[in-house]
Write an enzyme that holds these catalytic residues in place. Structure first.
Site, PDB file in Angstrom:
ATOM      1  N   ASP A 161    -152.215 -39.138  36.875  1.00  0.00           N
ATOM      2  CA  ASP A 161    -152.363 -40.581  37.051  1.00  0.00           C
ATOM      3  C   ASP A 161    -153.523 -40.804  38.030  1.00  0.00           C
ATOM      4  OD1 ASP A 161    -152.078 -43.307  36.948  1.00  0.00           O
ATOM      5  OD2 ASP A 161    -149.913 -43.322  37.283  1.00  0.00           O
TER       6      ASP A 161
HETATM    7  C1  NOJ Z   1    -152.018 -46.195  37.230  1.00  0.00           C
HETATM    8  C2  NOJ Z   1    -150.786 -46.345  36.398  1.00  0.00           C
HETATM    9  O1  NOJ Z   1    -149.698 -45.751  37.057  1.00  0.00           O
HETATM   10  C3  NOJ Z   1    -150.896 -45.754  34.997  1.00  0.00           C
HETATM   11  O2  NOJ Z   1    -149.789 -46.167  34.256  1.00  0.00           O
HETATM   12  C4  NOJ Z   1    -152.163 -46.158  34.347  1.00  0.00           C
HETATM   13  O3  NOJ Z   1    -152.229 -45.590  33.064  1.00  0.00           O
HETATM   14  C5  NOJ Z   1    -153.333 -45.733  35.211  1.00  0.00           C
HETATM   15  N1  NOJ Z   1    -153.254 -46.372  36.500  1.00  0.00           N
HETATM   16  C6  NOJ Z   1    -154.681 -46.057  34.590  1.00  0.00           C
HETATM   17  O4  NOJ Z   1    -154.920 -47.397  34.636  1.00  0.00           O
END
Ligand code: NOJ
Length: 760
Positions: free
Chosen positions: A284
Site C-alpha cells: 500500500d
Molecule cells: C491507500 C489505500 O489504503 C489503498 O486502498 C489505495 O489503493 C492506495 N492508497 C492507492 O491510492
C-alpha cells in the site's frame, strides 16, 4: 458415458498443454529480456510512483518521474488518468528507456471508475452476486477504455467496527458472503482473458486483516488469534486468489507484531506456499517507509525486510529504488530475490498483453464510446436501487403515491457533491443526479415536489474543515441554522408527506475518516425533530458510508430507507425505490448498533459461559450491559420489502448423515403481500458442541429469489461437509460428528429451525 469421460479428459489435457505452452513461451520471453537487464533496471521494475495531483493518499508524492522512466527506474504508474495522458507516459517508456519495457497503469477503481455506483458496502447489501460481478465487469470496461489495466480492488477486509471509515469500501462483517463477493469481483474485472483490451488485472486488498484495527481507528494495530484469522478474516482474500487475482496489496497494520509489508509468514508462508499465489505483491501507499515508524529499522532495513518477506513492488515510497542495490552489495538481500520480484512484474505485463502492444488500452475511440456512456449510467441506476435497504415501513407509507405534494427536505436532498461516496477518485460528482431531480423525473407530472435544505450537514466547523479536504462536501448556509429550519418546517407544512434525506457527507467515511460518534450530526437531528413534530408521514432516507446509530430515527420515522452513497444516478435510483418502480430487496451486511459502546456487535459472535438471558434483557452476573441490550438495532441480513414473505417449516431430506453425504434443507417461501418482490433467503448453521467453541451461528448459504404476489416457491439448500467444517487448534479444516442445527430465514435473527445429526 465412457466416451464423454474420455472427451473430457482430452479437453482437459489440451487445456493443460496449452497453458503449459503459453507459460513456456512467457518464460522464454522473460528469460531473454531479463538476461539483458542491469540490476538497476530490475530494481526499477519494482517501483510504482504516482505523480500526485489530488489523488494522493499519503504525504509523499514522487518527483522527477519522467527522468526515472527514461532511466528504466519505473515499473508501473498509478494516478495517471485519461487515455491521452496514459498514452503519453507509455510513449515515454517505449521510446526513451533502454529496453523499452512497457509500464502498467493502475488506479483505485472501487465502485466504478468514472461512472460511479453505490459504495461497496451498499452494493454488498444486494446479496446479488451476478450483479456484483457485472458491476466489476462494467468498471473494467470503462477503466480499460480510458487507458488503465490494473484496478486496486476488490477490498475484502472483514470489518465489525462501524467506527472504521473504510467499512464503506468492503462487504461488511460476514466471511461467507464476503468471500463470494470477493471472487465475483475478481471474475468481473479479469474476465477469462487478461490480455483482452476490456479486462483489467485485479488487486485484492488489504492483505491482511486491515478491517480489525483496534478502536476502529484507521491504520491502527491488529492483534488476533490465528484461529480468528483462518476462520473469519482470511477466507475472502483466499477466495480472490483462488479466483485468479493477478495481484495482492499489503495492508498498513501489523500482524503478530510485524507489519504486513514485512511479514514473511503472511506473504511467503501463507500466500505463496499455502495458497499457491502466483501473481505479484504490491505495498500500500508508502507502506515500506511506514515500517520505520513501526519501529522496524531505517529505510534500508525496512526495504530489505519487505523484499525478504515477499513484497515485489513498492508503491510510492522508493525504498526499493534507493536502497536495494546497497542491500544486495552488503548481502542483506539476494540477487534471486530481486530477480523473482522483477520476473513477477514482467509476467503481469506479459499476461496483460503489454509486450504485444503497449498501447492496447489506449484507444481513444473506446474512451469516447465507453466512458460515462448511457449504458453505464443505466447500470449505476440499477445498482443504486438494489443497494437500498428498507429498515422500517409503517402504515405502508412507502411506496409514495404519484399524486399530491411531497416536501423533500434535508442537506443531502438536493446535493451533488456527496452522491458518489468515498473513494470515487475519478468520478465527477457534479455530473450526478441529486434526489430532488430524481424525484421529479420519476414522480412525473401528477406529483408536486417542494424542496428545502433544512440544515447543514453539520454546523461543526472544525469537523466540516476536515471533511472538506478534497473539496467542499459540507457547504454551510446560505442562511443561519434557524432560518434553514424554519424554511423546512414551512415547506413541510404545505405537503402531504415529508421525505427527509439526511446522513453523512461522503468524506465522513473512507480512509482516515474514523468516527467515535456514529450518529447523524446534531444539525440534522434538530431538523428531524422539527419535522416529526409536524405530525405528517415522515420518510427518512439515510445516506452514509457506514452503519449509523438510528434509534431515534427509527422511533420518529414512518419509513426508514438506508441508501448509502448511491453514486451518479443517486436521485433516480432512490426515486425508483421511493415510488415503488423498484421494490427494495437489500439486506444489511453489517449489524446496525444501538450504541457505540456495544461495538463490536456482529451476528456470528461466540457465546459466553454466561450468555444473556433469553427471557429478560438484563440479569446480574450475565454477559450484558446495564444500559443497552446486547442485540443490535438492526441485525445482519435484515431488510424489508414493500411486500411480505412468509416462511414455511424447514424440511430435511434426512435427519442423519455421514460426512461423505449431503442433506437437503427445504423451505417454502410465499409472497403474501401486495407487490411482486425479491427476497434473500438465508441459511445459517449452528454447531452447538465442538472442540473449538463455535459462534452462535454462521451464514452458509443464501438465495435471492423473485416471487410474484401470491406466488410460493420451495427453496432448497444442500448441506455437506464443507458447510459443517471449522478450523481446529492445529488450523486444520475439520468436521466433527454430532448434532447440528439448520436455520433458514429472512435475516440472522428471524429464522425457522431444524436439527440433524452427523454420524461417523
Ligand atoms: C491507500 C489505500 O489504503 C489503498 O486502498 C489505495 O489503493 C492506495 N492508497 C492507492 O491510492
Amino acid at each position: 458415458m465412457l466416451r464423454r469421460i474420455l472427451l473430457g479428459a482430452v479437453i482437459l489435457l489440451s487445456i493443460t498443454t496449452n497453458a503449459q505452452q503459453n507459460d513456456a513461451k512467457m518464460n522464454a520471453f522473460i528469460n531473454n529480456l531479463m538476461s539483458k537487464m542491469t540490476v538497476d533496471e530490475k530494481i526499477g521494475q519494482l517501483n510504482l510512483p504516482t505523480p500526485g495531483g489530488g489523488i494522493a493518499t499519503g504525504a509523499v508524492v514522487n518527483t522527477d518521474v519522467e527522468t526515472k522512466i527514461r532511466e528504466g527506474k519505473v515499473g508501473g504508474m498509478f494516478g495517471v488518468i485519461g487515455v491521452d495522458n496514459i498514452r503519453r507516459v507509455q510513449e515515454l517508456a517505449i521510446t526513451t528507456s533502454r529496453l523499452k519495457i512497457p509500464l502498467f497503469f493502475g488506479s483505485d477503481v472501487i465502485h466504478g471508475y468514472k461512472t460511479t455506483w453505490p459504495i461497496p458496502l451498499g452494493l454488498s447489501c444486494s446479496w446479488d452476486i451476478p450483479m456484483i460481478e457485472r458491476s466489476a465487469r462494467v468498471a473494467a470496461n470503462e477503466a480499460t477504455a480510458d487507458g488503465l489495466c490494473w484496478v486496486f480492488s476488490p477490498m475484502v477486509d472483514i470489518a465489525r467496527d462501524p467506527r472504521w471509515g473504510r467499512v464503506a469500501e468492503g462487504s461488511g462483517e460476514d466471511t461467507y458472503l464476503g468471500s463470494q463477493i470477493s471472487a465475483a469481483m475478481v471474475r468481473g474485472y479479469q474476465g477469462k482473458n487478461l490480455a483482452a483490451d476490456t479486462t483489467a488485472m485485479a488487486c485484492v486488498k488489504h492483505f491482511a486483516l486491515y478491517g480489525a484495527a483496534e478502536g476502529g481507528r484507521d491504520y491502527n494495530t491488529v492483534d488476533m488469534s490465528r484461529l480468528a484469522m483462518y476462520e473469519y478474516y482470511l477466507p475472502p482474500y483466499k477466495a480472490a486468489i483462488d479466483a485468479g487475482s493477478g495481484s495482492v496489496m499489503t495492508s498498513f497494520n501489523v500482524i503478530d507484531g510485524i507489519p504486513a509489508t514485512g511479514n514473511k509468514w503472511l506473504l511467503t508462508d501463507l500466500l505463496r506456499k499455502q495458497w499457491s499465489f502466483k501473481g505479484f505483491v504490491v505495498t500500500d501507499y508508502t507502506a515500506i517507509n511506514e515500517m520505520v515508524e513501526h519501529g522496524m529499522g531505517d529505510l534500508q532495513a525496512v526495504s530489505a525486510l519487505a523484499l525478504n518477506a515477499g513484497t515485489d513492488m513498492d508503491m510510492v515510497g522508493e525504498g526499493f529504488l534507493t536502497t536495494l542495490k546497497k542491500s544486495l552489495q552488503q548481502g542483506k538481500v539476494t540477487q534471486k530475490q530481486i530477480d523473482d520480484a522483477c520476473r513477477r512484474i514482467l509476467e503481469a505485463k506479459y499476461k496483460l498483453g503489454l509486450f504485444d502492444d503497449p498501447y492496447r488500452y489506449c484507444n481513444p475511440t473506446r474512451a469516447k464510446n465507453e466512458v460515462m456512456s448511457a449504458d453505464k449510467r443505466a447500470a449505476s441506476r440499477y445498482f443504486g436501487a438494489h443497494a437500498a435497504v428498507l429498515l422500517k415501513n409503517s402504515n405502508q407509507t412507502l411506496p409514495l403515491k404519484r399524486s399530491g405534494t411531497i416536501a423533500l427536505i434535508g442537506p443531502l436532498a438536493n446535493n451533488k457533491s456527496n452522491m458518489l461516496g468515498t473513494w470515487a477518485v475519478s468520478g465527477d460528482a457534479q455530473t450526478s443526479i441529486p434526489v430532488f431531480e430524481g424525484m421529479k423525473n420519476v414522480g412525473g407530472n401528477g406529483v408536486t415536489v417542494l424542496y428545502s435544505k433544512g440544515a447543514n450537514i453539520t454546523d461543526d466547523t472544525t469537523l466540516a474543515k476536515k471533511v472538506n479536504v478534497f473539496g467542499e462536501k459540507v457547504d454551510v448556509g446560505p442562511g443561519t441554522p434557524e432560518q434553514l429550519l424554519n424554511d423546512a418546517v414551512a415547506t413541510a407544512n404545505r405537503a402531504d408527506v415529508i421525505v427527509a434525506v439526511v446522513g453523512e457527507a461522503s468524506e465522513m467515511s473512507g480512509e482516515a475518516a474514523s468516527r467515535t460518534d456514529i450518529t447523524i450530526p446534531q444539525s440534522q437531528k434538530n431538523l428531524l425533530e422539527a419535522l416529526a413534530k409536524i405530525g405528517k408521514p415522515l420518510v427518512i432516507v439515510v445516506m452514509s458510508g457506514r452503519p449509523l446509530i438510528l434509534n431515534r430515527e427509527t422511533e420518529i420515522a414512518s419509513s426508514l430507507l438506508q441508501v448509502w452513497h448511491p453514486g451518479h444516478e443517486a436521485g433516480n435510483a432512490i426515486a425508483d425505490v421511493l415510488f415503488g418502480d423498484y421494490n427494495p430487496s437489500g439486506k444489511l451486511t453489517m449489524s446496525f448498533p444501538r450504541d457505540v459502546g456495544q461495538i463490536p456487535v456482529y451476528y456470528n459472535h461466540k457465546n459466553t459461559g454466561r450468555p444473556q438471558s433469553t427471557t429478560s434483557e438484563w440479569d446480574k452476573f450475565r454477559s450484558n450491559y446495564l444500559d443497552v441490550p446486547n442485540s443490535p438495532l438492526y441485525p445482519f441480513g435484515y431488510g424489508l420489502s414493500y411486500t411480505n414473505f412468509s416462511y414455511g417449516d424447514i424440511k430435511l431430506s434426512k435427519n442423519q448423515m455421514r460426512s461423505t453425504e449431503k442433506i437437503t434443507a427445504s423451505v417454502t417461501v410465499t409472497n403474501t403481500g401486495n407487490y411482486d418482490g425479491e427476497e434473500v433467503v438465508q441459511l445459517y448453521i449452528v454447531d452447538p458442541v465442538a472442540s473449538i467453541a463455535q459462534p452462535v451461528k454462521k451464514l452458509k448459504g443464501f438465495q435471492k429469489i423473485f416471487l410474484k404476489k401470491g406466488e410460493s416457491r420451495q427453496v432448497n439448500f444442500t448441506i455437506g461437509k464443507e458447510e459443517l467444517s471449522f478450523y481446529n487448534s492445529d488450523l486444520k479444516w475439520i468436521v466433527e460428528p454430532g448434532d447440528f442445527e439448520v436455520q433458514i430465514g429472512t435475516n440472522s435473527n428471524e429464522v425457522k429451525e431444524a436439527a440433524f445429526k452427523l454420524v461417523k
